[in-house]
Design an enzyme around this catalytic site. Structure first.
Site, PDB file in Angstrom:
ATOM      1  N   CYS A  41     -16.449  -6.026 -16.033  1.00  0.00           N
ATOM      2  CA  CYS A  41     -17.442  -5.029 -15.622  1.00  0.00           C
ATOM      3  C   CYS A  41     -18.528  -4.838 -16.681  1.00  0.00           C
ATOM      4  CB  CYS A  41     -16.777  -3.684 -15.342  1.00  0.00           C
ATOM      5  SG  CYS A  41     -15.801  -3.642 -13.822  1.00  0.00           S
ATOM      6  N   ASP A  88       0.793  -1.233   0.000  1.00  0.00           N
ATOM      7  CA  ASP A  88       0.000   0.000   0.000  1.00  0.00           C
ATOM      8  C   ASP A  88       0.826   1.284   0.000  1.00  0.00           C
ATOM      9  OD1 ASP A  88      -2.363   1.536   0.079  1.00  0.00           O
ATOM     10  OD2 ASP A  88      -2.322   1.625   2.248  1.00  0.00           O
ATOM     11  N   CYS A 113     -15.065   4.710   3.012  1.00  0.00           N
ATOM     12  CA  CYS A 113     -16.363   4.595   2.353  1.00  0.00           C
ATOM     13  C   CYS A 113     -16.389   3.299   1.551  1.00  0.00           C
ATOM     14  CB  CYS A 113     -16.602   5.786   1.435  1.00  0.00           C
ATOM     15  SG  CYS A 113     -18.178   5.745   0.544  1.00  0.00           S
ATOM     16  N   CYS A 160     -19.004   2.168  -3.319  1.00  0.00           N
ATOM     17  CA  CYS A 160     -18.722   1.665  -4.670  1.00  0.00           C
ATOM     18  C   CYS A 160     -18.425   0.170  -4.668  1.00  0.00           C
ATOM     19  CB  CYS A 160     -17.585   2.441  -5.324  1.00  0.00           C
ATOM     20  SG  CYS A 160     -15.989   2.275  -4.509  1.00  0.00           S
ATOM     21  N   CYS A 186     -21.889  -2.282 -16.938  1.00  0.00           N
ATOM     22  CA  CYS A 186     -22.365  -1.899 -15.605  1.00  0.00           C
ATOM     23  C   CYS A 186     -21.715  -0.599 -15.135  1.00  0.00           C
ATOM     24  CB  CYS A 186     -22.071  -3.016 -14.604  1.00  0.00           C
ATOM     25  SG  CYS A 186     -22.600  -2.649 -12.919  1.00  0.00           S
ATOM     26  N   CYS A 204     -21.448   1.389  -9.668  1.00  0.00           N
ATOM     27  CA  CYS A 204     -20.539   2.051  -8.723  1.00  0.00           C
ATOM     28  C   CYS A 204     -20.444   3.537  -9.015  1.00  0.00           C
ATOM     29  CB  CYS A 204     -19.154   1.397  -8.761  1.00  0.00           C
ATOM     30  SG  CYS A 204     -18.340   1.425 -10.373  1.00  0.00           S
TER      31      CYS A 204
END
Length: 375
Positions: free
Chosen positions: A188, A134, A240, A243, A191, A194
Site C-alpha cells: 500500500c 466467512d 459498499c 474503498c 497511499c 481508500c
C-alpha cells in the site's frame, strides 16, 4: 506419499476445481491479531456479526485437535458488470455490492472446500480437517495474509497481485504438517485513497475499521440507520465498494472468469419501487441465492427507501405514502417519513401531517415531528 508431494498435488487439484489462489500456513496462534481484536472490542468498533470469542478467532488448536496447518483459498469475483441496466427518472435503481453478485459465495466456496477435503482424504486417509468460510471462527484475512495469498491492506481487505481485493476467502485447518508459504510484503505504501474516499470515515487508520460507521455494515443492520449516515448511503441497497473501487491496485481487475459470480443486471441493480412491496416469499424467490439476502427483506427495503430519497424521486411518492399508511414495521414507516422530507414535495408533507394523527410508535412520531418542524 510424502507431505511435499501431497502439498503439490493439492495445489494442482485446487486449480482444477476453480480455486484461484491457494496458500499454506502453520496453525500457530495469531498473537498480533489477538491484540488488535481486543483493542477493537475496547473501542466498540466491532460489527457484532463476528465470532465474539477472541480465543477461538486466534487459536486454531481450539478448533481442531492436533492442528498443524491451515490451507487458505481465494476465489475471485467480478468488479465489472456487462450490459449494466441504466436507471432513469421515474425508474430509479439501487445496487448490491460486488460481493453479492451472482450465487452466494458461502455456497460456492464451501463446495470447493468440500471437494478439497474429499481429495485430501484420499491422499491422506487419517487426515483431520475443518473448513470455514466467512462465518467461521477464524479471521479469514489474517489466515490469507499469513498464507501468502496477498497483503492486508489499509481498506481492511486482502489484496492479491492477480485479482486485486476482489476475492472471497476460505480456509481449512488440518493436522497435516504442510510447509508454510511466505507472507507478502505490504504494497500500500503511502497511499491513503481508500481512507480519504470512505463516505463515513469508517477507516480510522490503515487496516482499522469502525464497523459501526461502515456503510457495508449499516446496510445490513436491522435498526433505523442513524440520521448522520442516511444521505451517505446513496443508492446502495446492500454493501459498499468505495474503498475497493478507488484502490489503484484494483485498476483493470475485472475478474469475469467465475461463472457462479456473474451478475444478473436486473438483480444486481434492481428497480427500487418494486422492491418496496415484495413479500418474504417473493424476496426469497428473487434474491435468495445472493449473499446480500442473508438478513432478509427488511433492511433491503429500508435501504431502497433511502435510495429513493437520494434520487429525490417524486414519482415514488405515492408508493411511499401507501406504505406509510399500511406498513406495520416502524423502521420502514420512520425511514419513509425521512425520505418524504428529503424529497420535499407538498403531497408527501401533507401525508405526514395526516399520518401523524394515527401513529403510535414513538420513534416514528419523532421522525414525523422533525420533518414537520423544518417544513
Amino acid at each position: 506419499m510424502k507431505v511435499a508431494q501431497v502439498q503439490q498435488s493439492i495445489r494442482e487439484y485446487a486449480v482444477s476445481i476453480g480455486i484461484d489462489k491457494i496458500g499454506f500456513t502453520s496453525a500457530a496462534p495469531f498473537l498480533e491479531l489477538k491484540n488488535r481484536l481486543r483493542r477493537q472490542q475496547e473501542l466498540g468498533y466491532q460489527s457484532g456479526f463476528e465470532e465474539s470469542d477472541i480465543e477461538k478467532r486466534t487459536e486454531p488448536s481450539l478448533l481442531l485437535d492436533r492442528a498443524e496447518s491451515i490451507i487458505a483459498i481465494a476465489v475471485a469475483y467480478p468488479s465489472k458488470m456487462q450490459d449494466s441496466p441504466k436507471g432513469k427518472k421515474g425508474e430509479r435503481r439501487g445496487i448490491f455490492c460486488r460481493a453479492s453478485w451472482g450465487t452466494d459465495y458461502h455456497i460456492v466456496l464451501r463446495e470447493k472446500l468440500q471437494l478439497l477435503e474429499t481429495y485430501i482424504a484420499k491422499l491422506v486417509p487419517d487426515a483431520k480437517m475443518r473448513s470455514m468460510v466467512d462465518t467461521g471462527e477464524l479471521a479469514d484475512r489474517a489466515v490469507a495474509e499469513r498464507a501468502g495469498l496477498g497483503w492486508s491492506a489499509k481498506n481492511c481487505s486482502i489484496i492479491t497481485p492477480e485479482f486485486g481485493s476482489y476475492v472471497y476467502l476460505g480456509e481449512m485447518i488440518t493436522n497435516i504438517p504442510f510447509q508454510p508459504d511466505t507472507p507478502m510484503e505490504d504494497q500500500c505504501g503511502d497511499c491513503t485513497l481508500c481512507m480519504d474516499a470512505c463516505p463515513t470515515g469508517a477507516l480510522i487508520q490503515g487496516g482499522q475499521l469502525n464497523a459501526q460507521r461502515c456503510i457495508a455494515f449499516l446496510t445490513q443492520s436491522k435498526k433505523p440507520i442513524p440520521e448522520e449516515f442516511r444521505a451517505k448511503i446513496g443508492n446502495r441497497v446492500y454493501g459498499c465498494d468505495t474503498c475497493q473501487t478507488v484502490c489503484p491496485k484494483n485498476k483493470g481487475m475485472y475478474n469475469l472468469h467465475q461463472e457462479a459470480f456473474k451478475p444478473e443486471g436486473e438483480l444486481a441493480k434492481p428497480l427500487l419501487v418494486p422492491m418496496l412491496t415484495l413479500s418474504n416469499r417473493q424476496f426469497k424467490e428473487t434474491y435468495g441465492h445472493m449473499s446480500g439476502s442473508w438478513r432478509g427483506k427488511n433492511p433491503i427495503q429500508r435501504n431502497a427507501i433511502l435510495a429513493i430519497a437520494h434520487f429525490k424521486d417524486e414519482a415514488a411518492v405515492p408508493a411511499l405514502i401507501e406504505l406509510l399508511v399500511t406498513d406495520p414495521r416502524p423502521v420502514i414507516r420512520g425511514t419513509i417519513v425521512w425520505a418524504l422530507g428529503e424529497i420535499g414535495c407538498s403531497t408527501g408533507i401533507e401525508a405526514i401531517k395526516d399520518a401523524i394523527q394515527n401513529e403510535v410508535d414513538e420513534e416514528v412520531l419523532n421522525e414525523m415531528q422533525n420533518v414537520l418542524d423544518t417544513k
